[in-house]
Write a protein that holds these residues in place. Sequence first.
Motif, mmCIF file in Angstrom:
data_model
loop_
_atom_site.group_PDB
_atom_site.id
_atom_site.type_symbol
_atom_site.label_atom_id
_atom_site.label_comp_id
_atom_site.label_asym_id
_atom_site.label_seq_id
_atom_site.Cartn_x
_atom_site.Cartn_y
_atom_site.Cartn_z
ATOM 1 N N MET A 126 -31.470 -17.218 -6.742
ATOM 2 C CA MET A 126 -31.039 -15.851 -7.062
ATOM 3 C C MET A 126 -30.892 -15.715 -8.578
ATOM 4 O O MET A 126 -30.261 -16.558 -9.228
ATOM 5 N N PRO A 127 -31.488 -14.691 -9.182
ATOM 6 C CA PRO A 127 -31.425 -14.549 -10.636
ATOM 7 C C PRO A 127 -30.007 -14.296 -11.137
ATOM 8 O O PRO A 127 -29.185 -13.700 -10.447
ATOM 9 N N THR A 128 -29.746 -14.790 -12.344
ATOM 10 C CA THR A 128 -28.447 -14.600 -12.976
ATOM 11 C C THR A 128 -28.530 -13.420 -13.932
ATOM 12 O O THR A 128 -29.230 -13.481 -14.948
ATOM 13 N N LEU A 129 -27.810 -12.351 -13.622
ATOM 14 C CA LEU A 129 -27.780 -11.156 -14.468
ATOM 15 C C LEU A 129 -26.459 -11.125 -15.227
ATOM 16 O O LEU A 129 -25.388 -11.137 -14.624
ATOM 17 N N ILE A 130 -26.542 -11.098 -16.562
ATOM 18 C CA ILE A 130 -25.348 -11.080 -17.406
ATOM 19 C C ILE A 130 -25.378 -9.833 -18.288
ATOM 20 O O ILE A 130 -26.344 -9.608 -19.021
ATOM 21 N N LEU A 131 -24.325 -9.066 -18.214
ATOM 22 C CA LEU A 131 -24.146 -7.894 -19.074
ATOM 23 C C LEU A 131 -23.340 -8.323 -20.296
ATOM 24 O O LEU A 131 -22.285 -8.954 -20.159
ATOM 25 N N SER A 132 -23.817 -7.985 -21.499
ATOM 26 C CA SER A 132 -23.138 -8.375 -22.733
ATOM 27 C C SER A 132 -22.692 -7.141 -23.511
ATOM 28 O O SER A 132 -23.434 -6.160 -23.606
ATOM 29 N N LEU A 133 -21.488 -7.240 -24.079
ATOM 30 C CA LEU A 133 -20.904 -6.147 -24.856
ATOM 31 C C LEU A 133 -20.600 -6.658 -26.260
ATOM 32 O O LEU A 133 -20.021 -7.728 -26.425
ATOM 33 N N GLU A 134 -20.975 -5.882 -27.275
ATOM 34 C CA GLU A 134 -20.688 -6.223 -28.665
ATOM 35 C C GLU A 134 -20.028 -5.017 -29.339
ATOM 36 O O GLU A 134 -20.662 -3.985 -29.545
ATOM 37 N N THR A 135 -18.735 -5.166 -29.659
ATOM 38 C CA THR A 135 -17.980 -4.055 -30.250
ATOM 39 C C THR A 135 -17.194 -4.506 -31.479
ATOM 40 O O THR A 135 -16.234 -3.846 -31.868
ATOM 41 N N SER A 136 -17.585 -5.621 -32.086
ATOM 42 C CA SER A 136 -16.816 -6.151 -33.209
ATOM 43 C C SER A 136 -17.081 -5.435 -34.525
ATOM 44 O O SER A 136 -16.368 -5.634 -35.504
ATOM 45 N N SER A 137 -18.111 -4.600 -34.567
ATOM 46 C CA SER A 137 -18.497 -3.879 -35.778
ATOM 47 C C SER A 137 -18.590 -2.390 -35.451
ATOM 48 O O SER A 137 -18.358 -1.981 -34.310
ATOM 49 N N PRO A 138 -18.934 -1.545 -36.428
ATOM 50 C CA PRO A 138 -19.099 -0.115 -36.120
ATOM 51 C C PRO A 138 -20.208 0.174 -35.115
ATOM 52 O O PRO A 138 -20.275 1.270 -34.559
ATOM 53 N N ILE A 139 -21.088 -0.801 -34.874
ATOM 54 C CA ILE A 139 -22.165 -0.614 -33.910
ATOM 55 C C ILE A 139 -21.657 -0.947 -32.509
ATOM 56 O O ILE A 139 -21.103 -2.011 -32.284
ATOM 57 N N CYS A 140 -21.857 -0.025 -31.582
ATOM 58 C CA CYS A 140 -21.518 -0.256 -30.177
ATOM 59 C C CYS A 140 -22.804 -0.672 -29.467
ATOM 60 O O CYS A 140 -23.756 0.100 -29.387
ATOM 61 N N SER A 141 -22.833 -1.906 -28.970
ATOM 62 C CA SER A 141 -24.075 -2.492 -28.484
ATOM 63 C C SER A 141 -23.872 -3.129 -27.115
ATOM 64 O O SER A 141 -22.867 -3.799 -26.875
ATOM 65 N N VAL A 142 -24.835 -2.916 -26.212
ATOM 66 C CA VAL A 142 -24.805 -3.537 -24.883
ATOM 67 C C VAL A 142 -26.193 -4.110 -24.592
ATOM 68 O O VAL A 142 -27.207 -3.609 -25.085
ATOM 69 N N ALA A 143 -26.234 -5.161 -23.802
ATOM 70 C CA ALA A 143 -27.504 -5.784 -23.445
ATOM 71 C C ALA A 143 -27.411 -6.381 -22.055
ATOM 72 O O ALA A 143 -26.322 -6.733 -21.580
ATOM 73 N N LEU A 144 -28.560 -6.524 -21.418
ATOM 74 C CA LEU A 144 -28.645 -7.113 -20.085
ATOM 75 C C LEU A 144 -29.691 -8.218 -20.116
ATOM 76 O O LEU A 144 -30.820 -8.005 -20.572
ATOM 77 N N HIS A 145 -29.300 -9.416 -19.674
ATOM 78 C CA HIS A 145 -30.210 -10.563 -19.599
ATOM 79 C C HIS A 145 -30.328 -11.035 -18.157
ATOM 80 O O HIS A 145 -29.342 -11.057 -17.418
#
Length: 231
Positions: free
Chosen positions: A1-20
Amino acid sequence: MPTLILSLETSSPICSVALHRDGSLVGQSELRLEKSHSSHLSVLVNQLLENSQVTLQELAAVAVSDGPGSYTGLRIGAAAAKGLCFALDIPLIAVGTLPAMAAQVAACTAGAADVLFCPMLDARRMEVYSALYRPDGREVLAPAPLLLDSATLAEQLAHHRLLFFGSGAAKFQPLVADQLNAGFLPGVEPSAVAVGMLAQAAFERQDFRDVAYYEPFYLKEVYTTTPKARS
């Protein structure tokens, strides 16, 4: 079964999300608006999952940028990640902002074998949050607040090529203009994609954080003041 990880990056003024998926990037989204994290983070997450045709219930874990960085931004990211992990009963992964930035740059730097990577995050005035990493991610200097002057990292620059990047690097560049071993890479910002790159290995190691008690790595104590009572 594939491993899906959602990542959140909010340490800077850029609000960033990614899915691997199994360490490979599926999709990413970011918003470059000041103070947008609290109102837009959940929107970016929902849009990314919808565009990737993935449901929340398919996620294996949520990864969040651990800091250092913006106090408010880190708290927003941590709260969102903890909420998702608690509701979905999945693990929480914390990835340091500085090692993630170093991994991001090392992955696209040719001839990196003899280079040390030095991310610098602006911490106001002549101070930065910084660390030093080898190309394979091994830590040479641990994350710490660093006061910048012409002698900063002089010992390391005398023996190694150093590549500086991040929001604090530009103010260091004039101080070491005569150093042949100092290189500077502009335009590098914290990214959820980089967080996700390191999150897969953490997942495989089962390097998880306690959802109830996790707090970001602020690096410096946050000072608050109490307003004076009106007479």
